[in-house]
Design a protein around this motif. Structure first.
Motif, short mmCIF file in Angstrom:
data_model
loop_
_atom_site.label_atom_id
_atom_site.label_comp_id
_atom_site.label_asym_id
_atom_site.label_seq_id
_atom_site.Cartn_x
_atom_site.Cartn_y
_atom_site.Cartn_z
N MET A 63 63.87 62.19 66.48
CA MET A 63 64.55 60.91 66.27
C MET A 63 64.57 60.14 67.59
SD MET A 63 65.30 61.10 63.06
CE MET A 63 66.59 59.95 62.63
N TYR A 64 63.51 59.38 67.85
CA TYR A 64 63.39 58.64 69.10
C TYR A 64 63.26 57.16 68.80
CZ TYR A 64 61.59 57.42 73.74
OH TYR A 64 61.39 56.87 74.97
N LEU A 65 62.08 56.73 68.40
CA LEU A 65 61.87 55.37 67.94
C LEU A 65 61.55 55.41 66.45
CD1 LEU A 65 59.54 53.89 70.73
CD2 LEU A 65 61.96 53.41 70.37
N GLY A 66 62.06 54.45 65.72
CA GLY A 66 61.73 54.35 64.31
C GLY A 66 60.34 53.77 64.12
N GLU A 67 60.02 53.46 62.88
CA GLU A 67 58.67 52.98 62.54
C GLU A 67 58.31 51.70 63.29
OE1 GLU A 67 55.99 51.75 58.65
OE2 GLU A 67 58.07 52.32 58.37
N LYS A 68 59.21 50.72 63.30
CA LYS A 68 58.91 49.44 63.96
C LYS A 68 58.75 49.62 65.47
CE LYS A 68 61.46 46.86 60.51
NZ LYS A 68 62.76 46.26 60.24
N THR A 74 57.92 52.32 67.10
CA THR A 74 56.70 53.08 67.36
C THR A 74 55.48 52.17 67.26
OG1 THR A 74 57.70 55.12 66.57
CG2 THR A 74 55.30 55.04 66.59
N LYS A 75 55.47 51.28 66.26
CA LYS A 75 54.35 50.35 66.11
C LYS A 75 54.28 49.39 67.29
CE LYS A 75 52.11 47.16 62.90
NZ LYS A 75 51.12 46.90 63.87
N VAL A 76 55.42 48.87 67.74
CA VAL A 76 55.42 47.96 68.88
C VAL A 76 54.85 48.64 70.12
CG1 VAL A 76 56.93 46.73 70.52
CG2 VAL A 76 57.30 46.48 68.06
N PHE A 104 51.41 47.67 71.99
CA PHE A 104 51.52 47.21 73.37
C PHE A 104 50.70 48.08 74.33
CE2 PHE A 104 53.70 47.31 77.52
CZ PHE A 104 53.56 45.97 77.88
N LEU A 105 50.82 49.40 74.18
CA LEU A 105 50.14 50.32 75.09
C LEU A 105 48.70 50.59 74.68
CD1 LEU A 105 52.93 52.97 75.71
CD2 LEU A 105 52.24 51.09 77.21
N GLY A 106 48.39 50.36 73.43
CA GLY A 106 47.06 50.69 72.94
C GLY A 106 46.93 52.19 72.77
N GLY A 107 45.82 52.62 72.22
CA GLY A 107 45.62 54.06 72.02
C GLY A 107 46.47 54.58 70.88
#
Length: 176
Positions: free
Chosen positions: A15-20, A22-24, A28-31
């Motif tokens: 439980m760190y980042l949710g779906e949105k 994680t997508k951001v 942003f970082l690519g890969g």
């Protein structure tokens, strides 16, 4: 089935980042580094199944406690995991021990994303990040006895007094 405490360790925090969020970060970082996280869309069904199993385990015996353990996000966190507004468990994330830490700009971005996506998990699950450690760190978990909730600690590099969060004792048969 007499266990009172269950420690669940995975390579990255459940439980760190949710779906949105994680997508951001992925955009942003690519890969695809974050696509391997539990918050990636393709992994969310498995995350919900696992959290539902942990919730059912707690419900079978009042007083049971669950602690999730993860790493590999270049930061330390103590997080409260909730199901429909009721505390399910605590999560300890400790990282890095010797790898690079986050820059101040990355810390600001992650803090914003985490705050903006705390409710961005399916199945009625949400998080509240209670404590952050952005320096090199490690964590400890102390379980005093079967009747006590665990105490989670984050130890930052050079600190003599760690950040301590005592897990809320979540009673009741439903356990969240």
């Amino acid at each position: 089935d007499v266990a009172t405490h269950l420690l669940v360790a995975t390579s990255c925090p459940m439980m760190y980042l949710g779906e949105k969020g994680t997508k951001v970060v992925t955009d942003f970082l690519g890969g695809d580094d974050f696509l391997g996280s539990w918050g990636a869309q393709r992994n969310l069904p498995e995350l919900v199944k696992l959290l539902d199993l942990l919730r059912a385990w707690r419900a079978r015996r009042p007083g049971r406690q669950v602690v999730l353990i993860g790493g590999d996000v270049h930061a330390g966190l103590i997080t409260e995991v909730q199901h429909q507004g009721t505390v399910l468990c605590q999560q300890l994330t400790a990282s890095p021990v010797s790898n690079k830490t986050l820059t101040p700009a990355m810390v600001a971005g992650q803090t914003f994303l985490q705050g903006a996506t705390e409710d961005d998990f399916p199945g009625g699950y949400s998080v509240s990040h209670k404590s952050y450690e952005w320096r090199i760190n490690f964590g400890t978990i102390t379980i005093p006895d079967a009747a006590q909730p665990p105490a989670l600690q984050l130890h930052g590099a050079g600190e003599t007094k760690p950040t301590t969060v005592v897990a809320e004792s979540v009673g009741g048969a439903a356990g969240g």
